[in-house]
Design a protein around this motif. Structure first.
Motif, mmCIF file in Angstrom:
data_model
loop_
_atom_site.group_PDB
_atom_site.id
_atom_site.type_symbol
_atom_site.label_atom_id
_atom_site.label_comp_id
_atom_site.label_asym_id
_atom_site.label_seq_id
_atom_site.Cartn_x
_atom_site.Cartn_y
_atom_site.Cartn_z
ATOM 1 N N GLN A 122 0.826 -1.210 0.000
ATOM 2 C CA GLN A 122 0.000 0.000 0.000
ATOM 3 C C GLN A 122 0.858 1.257 0.000
ATOM 4 O O GLN A 122 0.569 2.228 -0.710
ATOM 5 N N ILE A 123 1.919 1.264 0.797
ATOM 6 C CA ILE A 123 2.818 2.420 0.844
ATOM 7 C C ILE A 123 3.422 2.680 -0.532
ATOM 8 O O ILE A 123 3.487 3.820 -1.005
ATOM 9 N N ARG A 134 2.235 1.674 -3.493
ATOM 10 C CA ARG A 134 1.193 2.128 -4.435
ATOM 11 C C ARG A 134 0.918 3.614 -4.257
ATOM 12 O O ARG A 134 0.801 4.351 -5.241
ATOM 13 N N ASP A 135 0.818 4.060 -3.021
ATOM 14 C CA ASP A 135 0.533 5.474 -2.773
ATOM 15 C C ASP A 135 1.689 6.373 -3.202
ATOM 16 O O ASP A 135 1.477 7.518 -3.623
ATOM 17 N N ALA A 136 2.916 5.852 -3.084
ATOM 18 C CA ALA A 136 4.096 6.660 -3.410
ATOM 19 C C ALA A 136 4.337 6.776 -4.908
ATOM 20 O O ALA A 136 5.121 7.622 -5.349
ATOM 21 N N SER A 196 7.601 10.482 0.394
ATOM 22 C CA SER A 196 6.340 9.750 0.254
ATOM 23 C C SER A 196 6.433 8.377 0.915
ATOM 24 O O SER A 196 5.454 7.897 1.504
ATOM 25 N N SER A 216 1.134 4.278 8.577
ATOM 26 C CA SER A 216 0.704 2.879 8.573
ATOM 27 C C SER A 216 0.316 2.427 9.974
ATOM 28 O O SER A 216 0.848 2.903 10.977
ATOM 29 N N GLY A 266 4.195 7.366 4.197
ATOM 30 C CA GLY A 266 3.380 6.157 4.196
ATOM 31 C C GLY A 266 3.687 5.262 5.376
ATOM 32 O O GLY A 266 2.773 4.662 5.971
ATOM 33 N N TYR A 308 7.919 7.853 -6.237
ATOM 34 C CA TYR A 308 8.585 7.158 -5.132
ATOM 35 C C TYR A 308 9.646 8.023 -4.437
ATOM 36 O O TYR A 308 10.752 7.569 -4.138
#
Length: 352
Positions: free
Chosen positions: A317-318, A320-322, A331, A339, A335, A327
């Motif tokens: 998830q971290i 994907r969000d970054a 970011s 978390s 994340g 990246y």
């Protein structure tokens, strides 16, 4: 205050955050925000994280502690080099290796660059001694300065740093096995299993003859053993891709046996990796692969424990969000801080 959390939760989070980013206790501003319950608010938490990342203490702590641990950089000072094999090596070169990597990592963190730049960057930091070793012209004096690399096929990113190349070699020769294992663990995030108990992991020493066998030929004989071939078929091809670098990180065209360097590796998938450019392309082929490795290493550092199977969804998830920010370091850090694994006081299996 968030439901289910007592009044000490923000103070505990402040402490974890400070030791993660500064390797130190919280400052007055962070403590004040915690005491007022501000860290329970996502916007306020993000503001504090960005403030802390902008402080030089964050870059210094993440380079000297996290990166040194992740990349095994503390082993640089332990490097032993055979003076007969490498008569030009000295302590000043070893110190330059350390400083180059430290300054390079500091630049990517301090400038909040993409972690992909650790692989694809076209610059490094050298003084005259290191520039001469790398074959970079026009650099004089002991002061380190940032230089644009003249040939990315021969140098660029962490994989061209002498610190990495020297710590994954033997005193008198390169080791595709050591380098391949290091790459699988630290770059690809797929560490190979240890050799089975009782298996002889040493290579036969070269015998007589005009030209001794190459390391590739010796490893080929080693892989004839059924118990060795499974792991070595994954390890060796990646290490071969760095064979143009000798045991102290200098570019070379011939190996220790006097034969032309063969820097190609054939992967289990059937794909061929050719030299540093091929290895770089392989790492960047799947854009989230290397960021996923960095995130997993950074999350383990932040939590102070190794990751378990129940941490893997958080890592994904971290990452994907970054992706939206290419990246960037900030970011990934943000994340991790947001978390549940980081925010919980006592992470338990199955609760992530």
């Amino acid at each position: 205050m968030r439901p289910g959390l007592d009044g000490d939760a923000d103070l505990e989070l402040a402490s974890r955050l400070s030791f993660f980013l500064w390797n130190s206790i919280p400052d007055d501003q962070l403590l004040d925000a915690a005491e007022r319950g501000q860290l329970s608010k996502p916007a306020s938490l993000e503001q504090q994280v960005r403030r802390m990342l902008a402080d030089p203490r964050a870059t210094r702590a993440l380079v000297d502690n996290f990166a040194a641990q992740w990349l095994n950089l503390r082993r640089v000072g332990e490097v032993i080099v055979d003076p007969d094999a490498y008569p030009d090596f000295d302590d000043s070169l070893l110190q330059a290796f350390e400083e180059e990597t430290r300054l390079f990592l500091t630049s990517t963190l301090g400038e909040d660059r993409s972690v992909l730049d650790l692989i694809r960057a076209n610059y490094t930091f050298v003084n005259e001694r290191l520039a001469r070793h790398y074959g970079i012209p026009g650099v004089y004096g002991s002061r380190f300065r940032r230089v644009t690399l003249p040939n990315l096929d021969q140098r660029g990113g962490l994989l061209g740093n002498g610190s990495i190349l020297a710590t994954t070699s033997y005193p008198n020769r390169t080791s595709p096995v050591l380098r391949g294992k290091w790459l699988l663990d630290n770059m690809f995030g797929t560490p190979p299993p240890p050799p089975p108990p009782g298996v002889n992991t040493t290579l036969d020493e070269p015998g007589g003859g005009a030209l001794p066998p190459t390391i590739r030929e010796r490893l080929a004989r080693h892989r004839t053993s059924a118990v060795c071939t499974t792991c070595h078929s994954a390890i060796d091809p990646l290490g071969f891709a760095l064979e143009n670098f000798d045991a102290i990180g200098a570019w070379r065209a011939t190996d220790e046996s006097g034969k032309p360097v063969d820097a190609t590796g054939n992967l289990v998938s059937g794909a061929k990796v050719e030299g540093l450019p091929g290895l770089r392309a392989l790492l960047l082929e799947t854009p989230d692969q290397f960021p996923r490795t960095v995130t997993a290493k950074l999350l383990a550092y932040a939590l102070g424990r190794r990751l378990e199977y129940y941490d893997r969804p958080a890592v994904r998830q971290i990452v994907r969000d970054a992706a939206a920010s290419d990246y960037r370091w900030s970011s990934l850090v943000m994340g991790i801080v947001k978390s549940s694994a980081f925010q919980m006081r006592s992470p338990q299996a199955g609760t992530n």
